[in-house]
Design a protein around this motif. Structure first.
Motif, PDB file in Angstrom:
ATOM      1  N   ASP A 164      15.520 -31.883 -10.299  1.00  0.00           N
ATOM      2  CA  ASP A 164      16.738 -31.323 -10.886  1.00  0.00           C
ATOM      3  C   ASP A 164      17.862 -31.598  -9.896  1.00  0.00           C
ATOM      4  OD1 ASP A 164      18.634 -29.823 -12.285  1.00  0.00           O
ATOM      5  OD2 ASP A 164      18.063 -27.968 -11.274  1.00  0.00           O
ATOM      6  N   THR A 165      18.973 -32.166 -10.375  1.00  0.00           N
ATOM      7  CA  THR A 165      20.011 -32.586  -9.416  1.00  0.00           C
ATOM      8  C   THR A 165      21.157 -31.599  -9.244  1.00  0.00           C
ATOM      9  OG1 THR A 165      20.822 -33.989 -11.212  1.00  0.00           O
ATOM     10  CG2 THR A 165      19.697 -35.081  -9.388  1.00  0.00           C
ATOM     11  N   HIS A 166      21.053 -30.384  -9.860  1.00  0.00           N
ATOM     12  CA  HIS A 166      22.187 -29.478  -9.628  1.00  0.00           C
ATOM     13  C   HIS A 166      21.859 -28.015  -9.838  1.00  0.00           C
ATOM     14  CE1 HIS A 166      26.586 -29.507  -8.876  1.00  0.00           C
ATOM     15  NE2 HIS A 166      26.507 -28.314  -9.418  1.00  0.00           N
ATOM     16  N   ALA A 167      21.824 -27.271  -8.757  1.00  0.00           N
ATOM     17  CA  ALA A 167      21.733 -25.804  -8.847  1.00  0.00           C
ATOM     18  C   ALA A 167      22.707 -25.215  -7.839  1.00  0.00           C
ATOM     19  CB  ALA A 167      20.316 -25.323  -8.560  1.00  0.00           C
ATOM     20  N   ASP A 168      23.469 -24.225  -8.265  1.00  0.00           N
ATOM     21  CA  ASP A 168      24.524 -23.627  -7.432  1.00  0.00           C
ATOM     22  C   ASP A 168      24.048 -22.442  -6.611  1.00  0.00           C
ATOM     23  OD1 ASP A 168      27.208 -24.905  -7.695  1.00  0.00           O
ATOM     24  OD2 ASP A 168      26.703 -24.780  -9.814  1.00  0.00           O
ATOM     25  N   THR A 169      22.766 -22.353  -6.361  1.00  0.00           N
ATOM     26  CA  THR A 169      22.167 -21.210  -5.665  1.00  0.00           C
ATOM     27  C   THR A 169      22.762 -20.945  -4.275  1.00  0.00           C
ATOM     28  OG1 THR A 169      20.200 -21.980  -6.820  1.00  0.00           O
ATOM     29  CG2 THR A 169      19.917 -20.087  -5.374  1.00  0.00           C
ATOM     30  N   PRO A 170      23.244 -21.951  -3.524  1.00  0.00           N
ATOM     31  CA  PRO A 170      23.790 -21.649  -2.191  1.00  0.00           C
ATOM     32  C   PRO A 170      24.886 -20.584  -2.170  1.00  0.00           C
ATOM     33  CG  PRO A 170      23.391 -23.989  -2.361  1.00  0.00           C
ATOM     34  CD  PRO A 170      23.090 -23.409  -3.719  1.00  0.00           C
ATOM     35  N   GLN A 171      25.674 -20.466  -3.266  1.00  0.00           N
ATOM     36  CA  GLN A 171      26.662 -19.356  -3.309  1.00  0.00           C
ATOM     37  C   GLN A 171      25.938 -18.033  -3.131  1.00  0.00           C
ATOM     38  OE1 GLN A 171      29.668 -20.648  -3.845  1.00  0.00           O
ATOM     39  NE2 GLN A 171      28.627 -22.524  -4.474  1.00  0.00           N
ATOM     40  N   ARG A 172      24.795 -17.934  -3.811  1.00  0.00           N
ATOM     41  CA  ARG A 172      24.041 -16.673  -3.760  1.00  0.00           C
ATOM     42  C   ARG A 172      23.471 -16.443  -2.355  1.00  0.00           C
ATOM     43  NH1 ARG A 172      19.826 -15.094  -8.068  1.00  0.00           N
ATOM     44  NH2 ARG A 172      20.775 -13.068  -7.737  1.00  0.00           N
ATOM     45  N   PHE A 173      23.022 -17.531  -1.705  1.00  0.00           N
ATOM     46  CA  PHE A 173      22.505 -17.380  -0.332  1.00  0.00           C
ATOM     47  C   PHE A 173      23.570 -16.733   0.544  1.00  0.00           C
ATOM     48  CE2 PHE A 173      20.029 -21.644  -0.920  1.00  0.00           C
ATOM     49  CZ  PHE A 173      19.070 -21.004  -1.681  1.00  0.00           C
ATOM     50  N   VAL A 174      24.798 -17.253   0.423  1.00  0.00           N
ATOM     51  CA  VAL A 174      25.863 -16.822   1.340  1.00  0.00           C
ATOM     52  C   VAL A 174      26.497 -15.504   0.897  1.00  0.00           C
ATOM     53  CG1 VAL A 174      28.128 -17.441   2.301  1.00  0.00           C
ATOM     54  CG2 VAL A 174      26.354 -19.197   2.060  1.00  0.00           C
ATOM     55  N   ASP A 175      26.850 -15.404  -0.378  1.00  0.00           N
ATOM     56  CA  ASP A 175      27.653 -14.251  -0.828  1.00  0.00           C
ATOM     57  C   ASP A 175      26.818 -13.038  -1.223  1.00  0.00           C
ATOM     58  OD1 ASP A 175      29.847 -15.871  -0.457  1.00  0.00           O
ATOM     59  OD2 ASP A 175      29.879 -16.555  -2.541  1.00  0.00           O
ATOM     60  N   GLU A 176      25.561 -13.283  -1.629  1.00  0.00           N
ATOM     61  CA  GLU A 176      24.750 -12.148  -2.109  1.00  0.00           C
ATOM     62  C   GLU A 176      23.540 -11.911  -1.220  1.00  0.00           C
ATOM     63  OE1 GLU A 176      23.751 -12.698  -6.305  1.00  0.00           O
ATOM     64  OE2 GLU A 176      25.628 -13.772  -6.608  1.00  0.00           O
ATOM     65  N   ASN A 177      23.453 -12.702  -0.141  1.00  0.00           N
ATOM     66  CA  ASN A 177      22.290 -12.564   0.730  1.00  0.00           C
ATOM     67  C   ASN A 177      20.988 -12.839  -0.014  1.00  0.00           C
ATOM     68  OD1 ASN A 177      21.704 -12.238   3.344  1.00  0.00           O
ATOM     69  ND2 ASN A 177      22.338 -10.078   3.453  1.00  0.00           N
ATOM     70  N   PHE A 178      21.089 -13.665  -1.043  1.00  0.00           N
ATOM     71  CA  PHE A 178      19.917 -13.956  -1.876  1.00  0.00           C
ATOM     72  C   PHE A 178      18.933 -14.815  -1.086  1.00  0.00           C
ATOM     73  CE2 PHE A 178      17.794 -16.799  -4.973  1.00  0.00           C
ATOM     74  CZ  PHE A 178      17.136 -15.843  -5.732  1.00  0.00           C
ATOM     75  N   ASP A 179      17.653 -14.509  -1.261  1.00  0.00           N
ATOM     76  CA  ASP A 179      16.594 -15.268  -0.603  1.00  0.00           C
ATOM     77  C   ASP A 179      15.767 -15.961  -1.683  1.00  0.00           C
ATOM     78  OD1 ASP A 179      14.884 -15.195   2.233  1.00  0.00           O
ATOM     79  OD2 ASP A 179      13.647 -15.456   0.432  1.00  0.00           O
ATOM     80  N   LEU A 180      15.337 -17.186  -1.395  1.00  0.00           N
ATOM     81  CA  LEU A 180      14.565 -17.946  -2.398  1.00  0.00           C
ATOM     82  C   LEU A 180      13.281 -17.235  -2.813  1.00  0.00           C
ATOM     83  CD1 LEU A 180      14.821 -21.722  -1.378  1.00  0.00           C
ATOM     84  CD2 LEU A 180      15.637 -20.641  -3.487  1.00  0.00           C
TER      85      LEU A 180
END
Ligand SMILES: [Zn+2]
Length: 442
Positions: free
Chosen positions: A50-66
């Motif tokens: 898959d060539t596009h997921a915007d998850t890095p915003q969540r890593f930075v702004d929501e402290n989201f972990d994979l």
């Protein structure tokens, strides 16, 4: 990870058993025999990219972990494993308005967030930067993680920054996001007269950016650009191009979608010996379904008013409305519109395969970038096998499915790297470099 490894076994066993059967009976495997593979087996035997997921915003702004549950997002490790996802390109997207004046800073923070996540989950994830890396991760039953920059404004008009990002592992860049920059135009604002645009789609420096990307072996991504910028880029790119997350305009009239002529142009992109580029289909309902798009447009003024009311409410208290709350409000409206059926996504894949060729289409979900406005039954990578099943139902062979699921992107990625090696040997001066005859005579 365990589940994934176990699941992978039956498919390979099946293939090995089939191969043995063919050898025993000395029968050449016919298309009919390979057609016996079930969609599950095809999914398991493919390298799904898959060539596009915007998850890095969540890593930075929501402290989201994979490793977290999905929450209000579309992507996590568990769902990636369930869907046998082999590789994800995480989008490094810098929102140009709040980050004005510090595009590079935000770019570096997002890149770091991907690296931190990959390091933290190194038992299940492998940060890679090449087609071979994707294959290696696949063999080790790990999710290959890659990075692509979304929006050329990240380089702040500097080829040095472009090279720095490449060195940090970035392997594609959309020349623009929804905002035009100083050297390329976006489909998002090309009709706005107050925003300055280039004369020909790319400035001289913009051409140098494309050339430098070619030379580095970084994939040139034309998702989001204006039609003029698209054609100008295709004329000059020495390597085939990709659209990391775009759909077909013939089926849904979004300016960011691609006309049939553009689809064919991507298939024919690259030099004379090129095997051509690839269009990775976006899953966003507003790019797939005209009905969804029209409904979304129809409620736009109501949404704008609600957002303004929210902003005013905060302003009265001397505060600024938090972006998360604005998003939540927008999503409430979007959720009122019925989701299009999954078949509509398949229609786009099918259309692109018919117009551009089955060698020129793939998957570019836009997970975590579209407020979960995705087709019915497609909520995360765990649902990717439904796409394979639907394609096979429409008569796509196992081989064609594997191409669409990731094979095509791997081919283009390899060719882009090859072109880079050739150009590095050439040492051609850039367009904006001073030519020898420009130097003042002594
Ligand atoms: Zn995008």
């Amino acid at each position: 990870m365990q589940t994934r490894a176990l699941l992978a076994v039956p498919a390979s066993l099946f293939l090995a058993a089939s191969a043995a059967a063919y050898a025993q009976n000395a029968v050449k495997p016919s298309p009919k025999m390979t057609a016996k593979l079930t969609p599950e087996q095809v999914q398991q035997s493919a390298i799904v990219i898959d060539t596009h997921a915007d998850t890095p915003q969540r890593f930075v702004d929501e402290n989201f972990d994979l490793g977290d549950p999905l929450g209000n997002g579309d992507f996590n490790l568990e769902s990636a494993h369930k869907g046998n996802l082999g590789a994800e390109f995480f989008a490094i997207w810098v929102d140009p308005v709040p980050n004005k004046g510090q595009f590079a800073r935000r770019t570096l923070i997002l890149i770091d967030s991907v690296k931190q996540q990959a390091a933290k989950h190194s038992d299940q994830v492998m940060l890679v930067t090449s087609p071979e890396g994707i294959e290696l991760a696949h063999r080790e039953h790990k999710l290959a993680v890659l990075m692509g920059i979304e929006g050329g404004h990240s380089i702040e008009d500097s080829l040095a920054l472009l090279r720095d990002y490449y060195a940090l592992g970035v392997r594609y860049m959309t020349l623009t996001w929804a905002n035009s920059n100083n050297w390329a135009d976006s489909s998002g604002d090309v009709d706005e007269p107050n925003i300055p645009h280039t004369k020909e789609g790319l400035t001289e420096f913009g051409k140098d950016v494309v050339y430098e990307m070619n030379r580095l072996g970084m994939m040139v991504d034309i998702s989001h650009v204006s039609d003029k910028t698209f054609y100008r880029t295709l004329v000059i790119s020495r390597a085939p191009v990709i659209a990391s997350h775009s759909a077909a305009r013939a089926l849904c009239d979004a300016p960011r979608n691609m006309t049939d002529d553009m689809l064919r142009a991507v298939a024919n992109s690259g030099g004379p010996n090129s095997k051509g580029g690839v269009i990775q289909v976006n899953f966003y309902s507003g790019f797939l379904s005209q009905a969804y798009r029209d409904a979304s447009k129809a409620q736009q003024s109501e949404v704008n008013k609600a957002v303004q009311d929210l902003k005013d409410k905060y302003k009265a208290e001397g505060k600024e409305a938090p972006p998360a709350e604005i998003q939540k409000l927008q999503r409430q409206f979007a959720d009122r519109i019925p989701r299009p059926p999954l078949s509509m996504l398949i229609d786009h894949i099918d259309h692109i395969a018919k117009v551009a060729g089955v060698d020129h289409v793939g998957l570019g979900s836009d997970f975590d970038g579209v407020q979960s406005q995705l087709p019915e039954g497609l909520d995360s990578p765990a649902d990717l096998p439904k796409i394979t099943a639907a394609l096979m139902q429409r008569g796509y062979s196992a081989e064609d499915c594997r191409k669409i699921l990731g094979g095509n992107l791997l081919r283009v990625f390899r060719e882009v790297e090859q072109v880079g090696k050739e150009l590095q040997a050439e040492n051609r001066p850039r367009i904006t470099d001073k030519q020898p005859f420009d130097k003042p005579q002594k």
